[in-house]
Design a protein around this motif. Structure first.
Motif, short mmCIF file in Angstrom:
data_model
loop_
_atom_site.label_atom_id
_atom_site.label_comp_id
_atom_site.label_asym_id
_atom_site.label_seq_id
_atom_site.Cartn_x
_atom_site.Cartn_y
_atom_site.Cartn_z
N GLU A 120 3.98 2.65 2.02
CA GLU A 120 3.53 3.07 3.35
C GLU A 120 3.13 1.90 4.26
O GLU A 120 3.30 1.97 5.47
CB GLU A 120 2.34 4.02 3.21
N ASP A 121 2.57 0.84 3.66
CA ASP A 121 2.10 -0.27 4.49
C ASP A 121 1.91 -1.49 3.60
O ASP A 121 2.14 -1.45 2.40
CB ASP A 121 0.77 0.11 5.17
N GLY A 122 1.46 -2.58 4.21
CA GLY A 122 1.21 -3.81 3.46
C GLY A 122 0.90 -4.94 4.42
O GLY A 122 0.62 -4.73 5.60
N MET A 153 0.86 -1.19 0.00
CA MET A 153 0.00 0.00 0.00
C MET A 153 0.89 1.24 0.00
O MET A 153 1.97 1.24 0.60
CB MET A 153 -0.90 0.01 1.24
N GLY A 154 0.44 2.28 -0.69
CA GLY A 154 1.21 3.52 -0.76
C GLY A 154 0.75 4.38 -1.91
O GLY A 154 -0.42 4.35 -2.30
N THR A 188 7.35 2.55 5.68
CA THR A 188 6.56 1.62 6.50
C THR A 188 6.99 1.73 7.97
O THR A 188 8.14 2.05 8.27
CB THR A 188 6.76 0.17 6.03
N VAL A 189 6.05 1.47 8.85
CA VAL A 189 6.32 1.45 10.29
C VAL A 189 5.89 0.09 10.81
O VAL A 189 4.82 -0.41 10.46
CB VAL A 189 5.55 2.58 11.01
#
Length: 739
Positions: free
Chosen positions: A607-609, A546-547, A568-569
């Motif tokens: 950003e995420d996944g 995701m991003g 990503t965090v």
């Protein structure tokens, strides 16, 4: 003579200027402290590393030939494309002598009045701009040569940009002062307006009966006349009476110009003190080295005038190796910038800036920044970590070699038998320092190429060698057509390599129609939320990313055109899979969705996944990154870009209307046209795709009297109807291949 009241006005204006003016230099204003070993200070103080650069046909190689003759490096002068079939010393390649142009930069060294000068003569043609780029990357200073009639031309602007990129101090030499229409003051004005240089003459010409007799040095207020069959004898005389007033006025202009950028001379100017010749020369040197001033010399290299005074200027005003800041990055300390000393006693650091194939194997040109290189020593390639021995060490004199046992800091040399790439850093192994890379422009034109008749190993051997030597020459095999594609900076660039394959490797080649290097980009931001899921029995494939993707407005480091950012965090995507996602993005950029062109100026922000404990793998996340990018790309306002060329046309003035009409017909945008001495010079921007066959058309409309030069300027969007047409053609071609 300049009156006292005029000087008062000048000083009042000057004090206001000092508060508001800024030098043209983009270099850092922090004071650079020179570091060198006092034991070898005398050697370094008497060493200069210079490059000679200019627009094509400005007389660089002719000037270098005269420098070599006057310094005693050669016994006879030979001309470029000379009638004696010898040719200039620095044009050692057969093709260079035939065409009368420099193709490869050539290195040599000479001695002048007890000083050592390393010289690199560079090509003027835009297609070989990488030769100028890598020479300026390693040199301490340069001579910018300009034609006294042509002045600042398209390639002059490119060379100036390269000099500013590497913060290279330079002097200017206005050549061909014996030509009809020569006007050095117009050229100096162009240097100020077009190149934004703080330039001023340090000489004025002595012209008698339309012939250049010599020059007046307005720093020392002496006249230099050239005597002897080849101008080898310099006779110093008093300034001719008719030039005293002009010389005094020009000297005052020089003092005011220097005072504007040099604090010491500025204080003297405000105090109404007249500087001595020595004080003025010292101020010129300080301002030149700090990139705040550019002294202008004059002469005619072909007619042996003005070269020796210019050589004096090289010694007087250009920096020694320890007066120029050179930096390396420390890989062991987060790539922290380290300032290199110029001491031969310090740990060895050097940069391989040019490769050549010779009969003895690969010849690697090195610039030594600190330390000493000795024959038989072991050195380490920082990039590969490989330890190699130096079997043979030479200094180059064009295509001739002179063996040496050791080379100290600040020098340029070459060595054999070492496998490396252009831009590699070599050290003694005790440090992890690496030099910053040089800028490499992207190719703008491609050709399909295949050997005529039976394929031999020479075909691939030649292409591999040329790729290693020239970073702007690219070779790849098209995945669909299986054709070998060569890409470069222009038609001449590729034509030269095809001809070299025939001559040097006895391999005749057939080339296809030139293909323009289109690019694809995006114009808006688009989000992606992509899941790659595949189940086929046993462990499957799973990766979710995701991003968003967005256009890149600013210039990226190291000439990159696309960027991957990991924001990503946490551990939704395990860290070991992040490089695989980047790999998928880069793969997607290699072939855009519109016409299969390379994607440029695009940023991929992750950003995420999500991942799966069993089914997630590098392959799954690579495919997720690839498909996410392709999906988002089509939603981000994709655009096709085409290369736009800066075209400079010179033709007799009676063909002005026809030339402009020809450029308009090829979708050119005319910027300006300048008429001088029965010739018109037209500057325009034209899409590269429209420039094929232009030389033939120009010759036919101007009865062979017109000539042009062009250089890559930028990529710009194609017209919307052209984009639609190109996409339709690409889809049809794909459909035909898939039948």
């Amino acid at each position: 003579m300049v009156t006292r009241s005029l000087l008062a006005v000048s000083r009042a204006s000057f004090s206001l200027l000092r508060a508001t003016s800024r030098p043209y230099s983009t270099a850092t204003e922090t004071k650079f402290e020179a570091k060198y070993d006092p034991a070898e200070g005398d050697r370094l103080r008497k060493l200069r590393n210079i490059g000679i650069s200019a627009h094509i046909d400005s007389g660089k190689t002719t000037l270098t030939e005269r420098i070599l003759f006057y310094t005693g490096r050669i016994d006879e002068i030979h001309e470029v494309r000379g009638k004696d079939n010898v040719g200039a010393k620095m044009d050692s390649m057969e093709l260079e002598r035939e065409k009368g142009i420099t193709i490869q930069s050539a290195a040599t060294y000479a001695h002048w009045k007890g000083n050592a000068i390393n010289i690199i003569d560079t090509p003027g043609h835009v297609d070989f701009t990488i030769e100028v780029e890598r020479a300026l990357r390693v040199l301490d200073s340069a001579i910018l040569v300009l034609c006294a009639v042509g002045g600042v031309q398209s390639q002059t602007i490119t060379v100036d940009r390269q000099m500013k990129r590497y913060n290279v101090p330079r002097i200017c030499f206005v050549n061909k002062m014996d030509r009809a229409g020569a006007n050095p003051w117009r050229i100096i004005d162009q240097l100020r307006t077009k190149l934004k240089l703080n330039a001023c003459a340090v000489q004025i010409p002595i012209v008698a009966e339309a012939k250049l007799e010599g020059v007046v040095d307005i720093v020392n207020m002496k006249a230099y006349f050239h005597e002897g069959a080849k101008g080898e004898t310099i006779v110093t005389k008093d300034i001719p009476a008719d030039l005293v007033e002009a010389a005094t006025a020009r000297r005052q202009e020089l003092i005011e110009t220097i005072a504007d950028v040099d604090e010491e001379l500025g204080e003297m100017f405000l105090m109404e003190e007249e500087p001595t010749n020595e004080q003025l020369a010292a101020a010129i040197r300080r301002a030149t080295i700090s990139l705040k001033f550019c002294p202008v010399f004059m002469g005619s290299a072909y007619h042996n005038k003005g070269v020796q005074p210019m050589l004096d200027g090289v010694i007087s005003y250009l920096p020694t190796p320890f007066e120029v800041p050179n930096h390396a990055l420390d890989a062991k300390n987060n790539e922290e910038k380290v300032t290199l000393s110029s001491s031969s006693a310090d740990p060895f650091v050097s940069l391989a800036f040019k490769l050549e194939e010779s009969r003895f194997g690969q010849l690697t040109y090195l610039r030594i920044y600190q330390g000493t290189l000795r024959k038989g020593e072991w050195i380490v390639n920082t990039r590969t970590g490989k330890k190699v021995k130096v079997p043979r060490l030479v200094r180059m004199h064009s295509n001739e070699m002179e063996d040496v046992d050791s080379v100290g800091s600040g020098e340029i040399c070459a060595l054999f038998g070492i496998e490396c790439a252009s831009g590699d850093t070599f050290t003694d192994g005790n440090s992890a320092l690496t030099m910053t890379s040089m800028f490499v422009p992207q190719p703008v034109i491609s050709l399909s190429i295949e050997p005529k008749g039976k394929e031999s190993t020479n075909f691939s051997r030649a292409l591999n060698r040329f790729q290693r030597e020239d970073p702007t020459f690219k070779v790849h095999v098209d995945a669909e057509s299986k054709q070998t594609i060569i890409s470069g900076m222009g038609e001449l660039h590729l034509e030269i390599y095809v001809e070299r394959m025939r001559r040097e490797y006895n391999t005749e080649c057939i080339t296809g129609k030139p293909q323009v290097a289109y690019r694809e980009t995006i114009t808006s931001r688009a989000n992606f939320n992509y899941t790659h899921k595949k189940q086929s029995g046993g462990s499957g494939q799973y990766g979710k990313v995701m991003g968003y993707i967005e256009p890149v407005e600013e210039e990226l480091e190291d000439g990159k055109t696309v960027e991957f950012l990991n924001e990503t965090v946490g551990m939704n995507i395990p860290h070991q899979f992040i490089p695989a996602i980047e790999k998928g993005f880069n793969e997607g950029c290699e072939k855009g969705a519109l016409v299969g062109a390379t994607v440029t100026n695009t940023r991929f922000v992750l950003e995420d996944g999500a991942s799966h404990a069993v089914d997630s793998s590098e392959l799954a996340f690579k495919l997720a990154g690839l498909n996410a990018f392709r999906e988002a790309f089509l939603s981000a306002g994709p655009q096709i870009l085409e290369p736009i060329m800066d075209v400079n046309v010179n033709a007799p003035v009676e063909y002005q209307g026809t030339v402009i009409g020809l450029l308009n017909k090829r979708k050119g945008t005319i910027h300006d046209s300048d008429v001088r001495d029965e010739y018109v010079e037209v500057n325009a921007e034209v899409p590269l795709n429209e420039m094929f066959g232009f030389s033939t058309d120009l010759r036919s409309i101007s009865q062979g009297k017109g000539e042009f030069s062009m250089e890559y300027k930028r990529h710009a969007p194609v017209a919307s109807f052209v984009q639609t047409q190109m996409i339709d053609e690409y889809k049809k071609a794909l459909a035909a291949k898939n039948k």
